[in-house]
Design a protein around this motif. Structure first.
Motif, mmCIF file in Angstrom:
data_model
loop_
_atom_site.group_PDB
_atom_site.id
_atom_site.type_symbol
_atom_site.label_atom_id
_atom_site.label_comp_id
_atom_site.label_asym_id
_atom_site.label_seq_id
_atom_site.Cartn_x
_atom_site.Cartn_y
_atom_site.Cartn_z
ATOM 1 N N ILE A 22 0.814 -1.042 -0.050
ATOM 2 C CA ILE A 22 0.211 -0.063 0.032
ATOM 3 C C ILE A 22 0.895 1.172 0.135
ATOM 4 C CG2 ILE A 22 -1.691 1.395 1.125
ATOM 5 C CD1 ILE A 22 -2.637 -1.368 2.279
ATOM 6 N N GLN A 23 1.696 1.286 0.880
ATOM 7 C CA GLN A 23 2.795 2.480 1.057
ATOM 8 C C GLN A 23 3.709 2.749 -0.205
ATOM 9 O OE1 GLN A 23 2.976 4.708 3.605
ATOM 10 N NE2 GLN A 23 1.526 3.493 4.407
ATOM 11 N N SER A 24 4.170 1.725 -1.201
ATOM 12 C CA SER A 24 4.913 1.771 -2.295
ATOM 13 C C SER A 24 3.738 2.274 -3.438
ATOM 14 C CB SER A 24 5.579 0.742 -2.851
ATOM 15 O OG SER A 24 4.710 -0.536 -2.935
ATOM 16 N N GLY A 25 2.566 1.658 -3.352
ATOM 17 C CA GLY A 25 1.498 2.240 -4.264
ATOM 18 C C GLY A 25 1.043 3.634 -4.284
ATOM 19 N N LEU A 26 1.347 4.070 -2.898
ATOM 20 C CA LEU A 26 0.870 5.654 -2.718
ATOM 21 C C LEU A 26 2.287 6.375 -2.956
ATOM 22 C CD1 LEU A 26 -1.299 5.111 0.405
ATOM 23 C CD2 LEU A 26 -2.098 5.739 -1.886
ATOM 24 N N ASP A 27 3.334 5.736 -3.285
ATOM 25 C CA ASP A 27 4.628 6.735 -3.463
ATOM 26 C C ASP A 27 5.090 7.417 -2.348
ATOM 27 O OD1 ASP A 27 4.731 5.914 -6.220
ATOM 28 O OD2 ASP A 27 3.686 7.547 -6.963
ATOM 29 N N LYS A 28 4.805 6.580 -1.335
ATOM 30 C CA LYS A 28 5.396 6.895 0.109
ATOM 31 C C LYS A 28 6.467 6.245 0.801
ATOM 32 C CE LYS A 28 1.142 8.883 1.820
ATOM 33 N NZ LYS A 28 0.194 9.084 2.858
ATOM 34 N N PRO A 29 7.343 6.302 1.300
ATOM 35 C CA PRO A 29 8.459 5.553 1.995
ATOM 36 C C PRO A 29 7.796 4.405 2.967
ATOM 37 C CG PRO A 29 8.772 7.487 2.938
ATOM 38 C CD PRO A 29 7.864 7.705 1.840
ATOM 39 N N VAL A 30 8.289 3.134 2.661
ATOM 40 C CA VAL A 30 7.994 2.170 3.422
ATOM 41 C C VAL A 30 8.556 2.150 4.934
ATOM 42 C CG1 VAL A 30 7.994 -0.429 3.760
ATOM 43 C CG2 VAL A 30 7.650 0.625 1.541
ATOM 44 N N PRO A 31 7.769 2.346 5.732
ATOM 45 C CA PRO A 31 8.089 2.257 7.326
ATOM 46 C C PRO A 31 8.640 0.980 7.741
ATOM 47 C CG PRO A 31 5.763 2.459 7.214
ATOM 48 C CD PRO A 31 6.176 2.455 5.568
ATOM 49 N N TRP A 32 9.919 0.457 7.345
ATOM 50 C CA TRP A 32 10.276 -0.680 7.849
ATOM 51 C C TRP A 32 10.136 -1.288 9.359
ATOM 52 C CZ3 TRP A 32 9.722 -4.147 4.134
ATOM 53 C CH2 TRP A 32 9.845 -3.760 2.840
ATOM 54 N N PRO A 33 10.744 -0.446 10.194
ATOM 55 C CA PRO A 33 10.680 -0.570 11.572
ATOM 56 C C PRO A 33 9.278 -1.040 12.089
ATOM 57 C CG PRO A 33 11.972 1.309 11.309
ATOM 58 C CD PRO A 33 11.471 0.941 10.124
ATOM 59 N N ARG A 34 8.303 -0.141 11.644
ATOM 60 C CA ARG A 34 6.795 -0.394 12.037
ATOM 61 C C ARG A 34 6.474 -1.913 11.463
ATOM 62 N NH1 ARG A 34 2.323 3.465 9.805
ATOM 63 N NH2 ARG A 34 2.569 2.037 7.822
ATOM 64 N N ASP A 35 6.721 -1.973 10.132
ATOM 65 C CA ASP A 35 6.322 -3.355 9.760
ATOM 66 C C ASP A 35 6.964 -4.415 10.066
ATOM 67 O OD1 ASP A 35 4.539 -2.035 8.023
ATOM 68 O OD2 ASP A 35 6.050 -1.823 6.262
ATOM 69 N N ILE A 36 8.164 -4.468 10.514
ATOM 70 C CA ILE A 36 8.913 -5.498 10.991
ATOM 71 C C ILE A 36 8.461 -5.736 12.668
ATOM 72 C CG2 ILE A 36 11.080 -6.415 12.063
ATOM 73 C CD1 ILE A 36 12.101 -4.770 9.564
ATOM 74 N N GLY A 37 7.854 -4.906 13.166
ATOM 75 C CA GLY A 37 7.378 -4.828 14.465
ATOM 76 C C GLY A 37 6.173 -5.552 14.481
ATOM 77 N N PHE A 39 4.997 -7.535 12.128
ATOM 78 C CA PHE A 39 5.204 -9.052 11.936
ATOM 79 C C PHE A 39 5.635 -9.953 13.086
ATOM 80 C CE2 PHE A 39 7.575 -12.611 10.224
ATOM 81 C CZ PHE A 39 6.749 -12.998 9.346
ATOM 82 N N VAL A 40 6.779 -9.348 13.903
ATOM 83 C CA VAL A 40 7.142 -9.917 15.176
ATOM 84 C C VAL A 40 6.051 -10.028 16.237
ATOM 85 C CG1 VAL A 40 8.766 -9.570 16.957
ATOM 86 C CG2 VAL A 40 9.497 -9.171 14.694
ATOM 87 N N ALA A 41 5.012 -9.062 16.497
ATOM 88 C CA ALA A 41 4.117 -9.348 17.266
ATOM 89 C C ALA A 41 3.117 -10.063 16.838
ATOM 90 C CB ALA A 41 3.438 -7.711 17.485
ATOM 91 N N GLY A 42 2.919 -10.228 15.599
ATOM 92 C CA GLY A 42 1.628 -11.065 15.215
ATOM 93 C C GLY A 42 2.437 -12.436 15.145
ATOM 94 N N ALA A 43 3.634 -12.790 14.966
ATOM 95 C CA ALA A 43 4.223 -14.244 15.005
ATOM 96 C C ALA A 43 4.107 -14.503 16.633
ATOM 97 C CB ALA A 43 5.608 -14.269 14.415
#
Length: 56
Positions: A22-37, A39-43
Protein backbone atom coordinates in the motif's frame (compact mmCIF):
# COMPACT_ATOMS: atom_id res chain seq x y z
CA UNK A 1 -8.01 -15.10 25.31
CA UNK A 2 -7.82 -17.62 22.49
CA UNK A 3 -9.93 -15.42 20.20
CA UNK A 4 -7.89 -12.34 21.06
CA UNK A 5 -4.57 -14.02 20.26
CA UNK A 6 -5.93 -15.47 17.06
CA UNK A 7 -7.41 -12.17 15.91
CA UNK A 8 -4.31 -10.18 16.87
CA UNK A 9 -1.93 -12.62 15.21
CA UNK A 10 -3.81 -12.75 11.92
CA UNK A 11 -4.45 -9.02 11.83
CA UNK A 12 -0.86 -8.04 12.59
CA UNK A 13 0.64 -10.49 10.11
CA UNK A 14 -1.74 -9.48 7.34
CA UNK A 15 -1.14 -5.79 7.96
CA UNK A 16 2.63 -6.27 8.09
CA UNK A 17 2.59 -8.01 4.71
CA UNK A 18 0.14 -5.68 2.94
CA UNK A 19 1.37 -2.35 4.32
CA UNK A 20 4.54 -2.20 2.15
CA UNK A 21 2.41 -2.77 -0.95
CA UNK A 22 0.00 0.00 0.00
CA UNK A 23 2.77 2.44 0.92
CA UNK A 24 4.70 1.82 -2.28
CA UNK A 25 1.50 2.20 -4.30
CA UNK A 26 0.98 5.63 -2.75
CA UNK A 27 4.61 6.62 -3.55
CA UNK A 28 5.46 6.96 0.12
CA UNK A 29 8.51 5.47 1.82
CA UNK A 30 7.92 2.11 3.47
CA UNK A 31 8.18 2.31 7.30
CA UNK A 32 10.24 -0.87 7.74
CA UNK A 33 10.65 -0.71 11.55
CA UNK A 34 6.87 -0.50 11.99
CA UNK A 35 6.24 -3.35 9.57
CA UNK A 36 8.89 -5.57 11.13
CA UNK A 37 7.48 -4.80 14.58
CA UNK A 38 3.97 -5.74 13.48
CA UNK A 39 5.26 -8.97 11.94
CA UNK A 40 7.16 -9.93 15.11
CA UNK A 41 4.15 -9.11 17.31
CA UNK A 42 1.83 -11.18 15.10
CA UNK A 43 4.23 -14.11 15.09
CA UNK A 44 4.52 -13.86 18.89
CA UNK A 45 0.72 -13.95 19.25
CA UNK A 46 0.46 -17.08 17.12
CA UNK A 47 3.41 -18.63 18.98
CA UNK A 48 1.68 -18.08 22.33
CA UNK A 49 -1.54 -19.46 20.89
CA UNK A 50 0.20 -22.67 19.85
CA UNK A 51 2.44 -23.00 22.92
CA UNK A 52 -0.38 -22.63 25.45
CA UNK A 53 -3.19 -24.21 23.40
CA UNK A 54 -4.16 -26.62 26.18
CA UNK A 55 -4.33 -23.96 28.91
CA UNK A 56 -6.34 -21.37 26.94
Amino acid sequence: MKKFLSFAGVTLLTTALLDPLIQSGLDKPVPWPRDIGMFVAGAACLYLLVKYRREL
